[in-house]
Design an enzyme around this catalytic site. Structure first.
Site, mmCIF file in Angstrom:
data_model
loop_
_atom_site.group_PDB
_atom_site.id
_atom_site.type_symbol
_atom_site.label_atom_id
_atom_site.label_comp_id
_atom_site.label_asym_id
_atom_site.label_seq_id
_atom_site.Cartn_x
_atom_site.Cartn_y
_atom_site.Cartn_z
ATOM 1 N N ASP A 1 0.783 -1.248 0.000
ATOM 2 C CA ASP A 1 0.000 0.000 0.000
ATOM 3 C C ASP A 1 0.817 1.302 0.000
ATOM 4 O O ASP A 1 1.784 1.417 0.751
ATOM 5 C CB ASP A 1 -0.850 0.093 1.273
ATOM 6 C CG ASP A 1 -1.583 -1.176 1.604
ATOM 7 O OD1 ASP A 1 -1.532 -2.107 0.816
ATOM 8 O OD2 ASP A 1 -2.196 -1.212 2.673
ATOM 9 N N GLU B 1 -10.427 -2.335 4.161
ATOM 10 C CA GLU B 1 -9.120 -1.779 4.515
ATOM 11 C C GLU B 1 -8.954 -0.404 3.864
ATOM 12 O O GLU B 1 -9.700 -0.029 2.967
ATOM 13 C CB GLU B 1 -7.995 -2.695 4.008
ATOM 14 C CG GLU B 1 -8.095 -4.127 4.515
ATOM 15 C CD GLU B 1 -6.962 -5.031 4.050
ATOM 16 O OE1 GLU B 1 -6.433 -5.764 4.881
ATOM 17 O OE2 GLU B 1 -6.611 -5.019 2.851
HETATM 18 C C1 FRU Z 1 -3.821 -3.695 2.711
HETATM 19 C C2 FRU Z 1 -3.185 -4.085 4.040
HETATM 20 C C3 FRU Z 1 -3.544 -3.074 5.104
HETATM 21 C C4 FRU Z 1 -2.428 -3.213 6.081
HETATM 22 C C5 FRU Z 1 -1.253 -3.473 5.178
HETATM 23 C C6 FRU Z 1 -0.210 -4.387 5.742
HETATM 24 O O1 FRU Z 1 -3.147 -4.172 1.602
HETATM 25 O O2 FRU Z 1 -3.600 -5.367 4.392
HETATM 26 O O3 FRU Z 1 -4.821 -3.256 5.671
HETATM 27 O O4 FRU Z 1 -2.250 -2.060 6.850
HETATM 28 O O5 FRU Z 1 -1.771 -4.040 3.991
HETATM 29 O O6 FRU Z 1 0.901 -4.439 4.938
#
Ligand code: FRU
Length: 618
Positions: A163, A333
């Site tokens: 992300d 998310e």
């Molecule tokens: C989304 C996610 C988020 C988390 C991160 C961990 O892709 O699962 O929810 O903060 O990646 O790397």
């Protein structure tokens, strides 16, 4: 007797020879370790110590991607400083990752390594490839080694990325942090990596900005510029709030007084806790209520929780949104909430962005959004709960969030250009994952009583145009293919603009192909008003059963469709001319696409204004 004494001396001799050979080889290995400034001690079947005797800038850790993760406790003057998980090479070294030693200057550093190979004998452990290859160095070569590395999309120099995080604009620069594993090209050890750019397309890489600590690794979050010093860390301090992912998830604050180059961790973390799994805080200043707003993903509840705060440290939960709304499979998310103009009106509306995984439109990860109103406390959606809207109609657009503090109220998002279904397995190795192009958002009236996101490439993308554009005159195509060359400059990496008038055709095919017959085919279906992209024969696809796919977007019912395609080494992003759909898909052609062909299922179509611009970073 003679015979007996001969027998004894032979076995004795054999022992001596074997022992000497062993001592000789152990000697070599000890000598080697001393030469390189390291001493390696094997303590048990799965336990070794690597002591740094004569430090250099980096300890280079040898990685084998299919090896299980070893747990490494980094001891500094005998005190536990940090723990990392590293796929230390057992059989072969795929690549190295650097562990920076400079942070511990003048101190004794020891790596307490617990391998996870389930060895029962220390000898088996000693055979692991990593012990011969682990080394100290003053340089780490980041020259690109991956043939699929994009030419004009942001990627980490090495290691894993997912992300985009904490993006903010300040003093002429866009900052982009990202979920980063600096110790391997698969997910793990989440840090915030950092890059910055003056134009959203040419990126400069910086050292890791936020590292894991006792509360956990550093998951996704956001940053704001605290112009009025509401938090007390200084006027214009950059405040980041992210998820600390330890045994549970909680929200932590870090602040920067040097424009986001280095962050200090707030001593009183965590600042938000919950007994539910909550993550990916996203903040903005809400002028009307004079408060900071933070949206938190209650991942398993499939809800977005809305908080407010006067000072970025103390947060009050105001409301929640989501029960029963939109796509509900998987987890919710990476939220975002922003006020956007509605094209052609002086109206604005609020958009709540909700990334979800799995349960995306084509399986796995995708970005949905809701349009409605926000009064500083509560988000109310305009549509019925069963209405689902997608920001992008490809398979590789996830965790999209916007830059805060953008100039002139601009709302620019960038996505992670991958999908959790196969992100760890795509055919790159030095690094894994790129970002999408930056895109500007607005709303438009879909004519069906609903407002939709218009997603257009940020205008800065045009500065990537380099070299001579190929401009083709109008032509018509029928069931026989009509082909045009893509530019040879930059191996066919380009932007393609075209207008397509179907006339009597039922379906119009636009294919990008190479001499080996690998091709991605885009299909405009006139009767159904859809645009699709078929990547089944696009190149390498067999690294995941979920990779081969056809993705489909609704498109405006108009006589002429105008299309913008951005082709990089491992991706195609397609946009309707006015941004009324966006479609982002990875493709891995083993040779660059060199030809664009147009044909129909029946009847003819007209192609006009076909312009192809080679693209490249500065
Ligand atoms: C989304 C996610 C988020 C988390 C991160 C961990 O892709 O699962 O929810 O903060 O990646 O790397």
């Amino acid at each position: 007797m003679k015979h007996y004494s001969y027998g004894i001396s032979f076995s004795f001799l054999r022992k001596i020879v074997l022992t000497s050979i062993l001592i000789f080889f152990m000697g070599i290995s000890i000598a080697w370790a001393q030469q390189t400034g390291l001493s390696i001690h094997h303590l048990g079947a799965n336990h070794s110590l690597v002591m740094v005797d004569e430090p250099q800038k980096y300890l280079l850790l040898p990685i084998e991607e299919t090896a299980p993760e070893a747990t490494i406790h980094v001891l500094v003057n005998n005190k536990a400083d940090q723990t990392i998980q590293v796929r230390l090479a057992a059989n072969r070294v795929d690549y190295f990752v650097p562990f920076a030693l400079e942070q511990y200057k003048g101190k004794a550093v020891t790596f307490d390594i617990h391998t996870a190979n389930d060895r029962t004998n220390v000898r088996n452990l000693m055979d692991d490839a990593c012990w011969n290859e682990i080394k100290l160095a003053d340089d780490f070569d980041t020259t690109n080694r991956d043939t699929f590395r994009p030419l004009f999309h942001h990627t980490p120099l090495y290691g894993w990325m997912n992300d985009p995080n904490g993006m903010f604009y300040k003093d002429g620069e866009y900052h982009l942090y990202f979920q980063h594993n600096p110790y391997g090209s698969m997910w793990g050890n989440m840090n915030w990596g950092h890059s910055s750019s003056k134009d959203l397309v040419n990126w400069e890489h910086h050292p890791v900005a936020i590292q894991p600590n006792g509360l956990g690794t550093v998951f996704s979050g956001s940053s704001v510029v605290d112009k009025e010093n509401t938090a007390g860390f200084g006027k214009d301090a950059v405040i980041a709030i992210y998820t600390s992912a330890g045994a549970s998830q909680m929200q932590s604050l870090a602040y920067s007084t040097d424009n986001g180059m280095t962050f200090h961790i707030y001593e009183k973390n965590p600042i938000i806790t919950s007994d539910k799994e909550c993550r990916d805080p996203n903040m903005f200043w809400h002028a009307k209520s004079g408060k900071w707003i933070l949206i938190l993903a209650a991942a398993l509840e499939k809800e977005m929780w809305i908080y407010s705060s006067p000072d970025l440290k103390h947060w009050t939960k105001e409301s929640s949104f989501g029960k029963g709304y939109g796509a509900q499979e998987g987890v919710w998310e990476c939220p975002d909430l922003m006020e956007l103009p509605v094209r052609g009106t002086d109206q604005t509306k609020w958009v709540l962005v909700c990334n979800l995984n799995p349960g995306g439109i084509f399986g796995g990860s995708a970005t949905q959004y809701f349009v409605g109103d926000f009064d500083g406390k509560k988000f109310v959606c305009d549509s019925k709960p069963q209405v689902t809207k997608w920001m992008d109609y490809g398979k590789d657009h996830y965790a999209a969030v916007s830059w805060s503090n953008s100039p002139a109220g601009r709302h620019t998002v960038i996505a992670w250009m991958s999908n959790w279904q196969y992100a760890n397995n795509v055919p790159t190795q030095q690094y894994r994952s790129a970002n999408s192009l930056p895109r500007d958002l607005e709303l438009y009236d879909g004519g069906d009583g609903e407002l939709y996101l218009a997603v257009t490439p940020a205008p800065e993308v045009e500065t990537l145009r380099s070299g001579k554009a190929l401009k083709y005159g109008s032509f018509s195509a029928g069931t026989r293919k009509v082909s045009r060359k893509l530019p040879t400059a930059n191996s066919g990496i380009c932007e393609i603009n075209l207008e397509l008038k179907p006339r009597s055709a039922g379906k119009v095919y636009v294919a990008l192909s190479n001499a080996d017959g690998e091709q991605t085919t885009m299909i405009y279906d006139v009767a159904n008003h859809t645009f699709s992209m078929d990547r089944n024969a696009s190149g390498l696809t067999d690294f995941s059963k979920d990779f081969p796919a056809v993705t489909v977007a609704p498109c405006p019912a108009e006589d002429t469709q105008s299309l913008r395609l951005f082709v990089d080494r491992c991706s195609i992003e397609a946009f309707e001319g006015d941004g009324r759909f966006a479609m982002t898909n990875l493709v891995f052609p083993q040779k660059p696409y060199t030809t664009l062909s147009v044909y129909t299922d029946k009847g003819r179509c007209q192609i006009s204004n076909l312009t192809v611009n080679p693209l490249k970073n500065k």
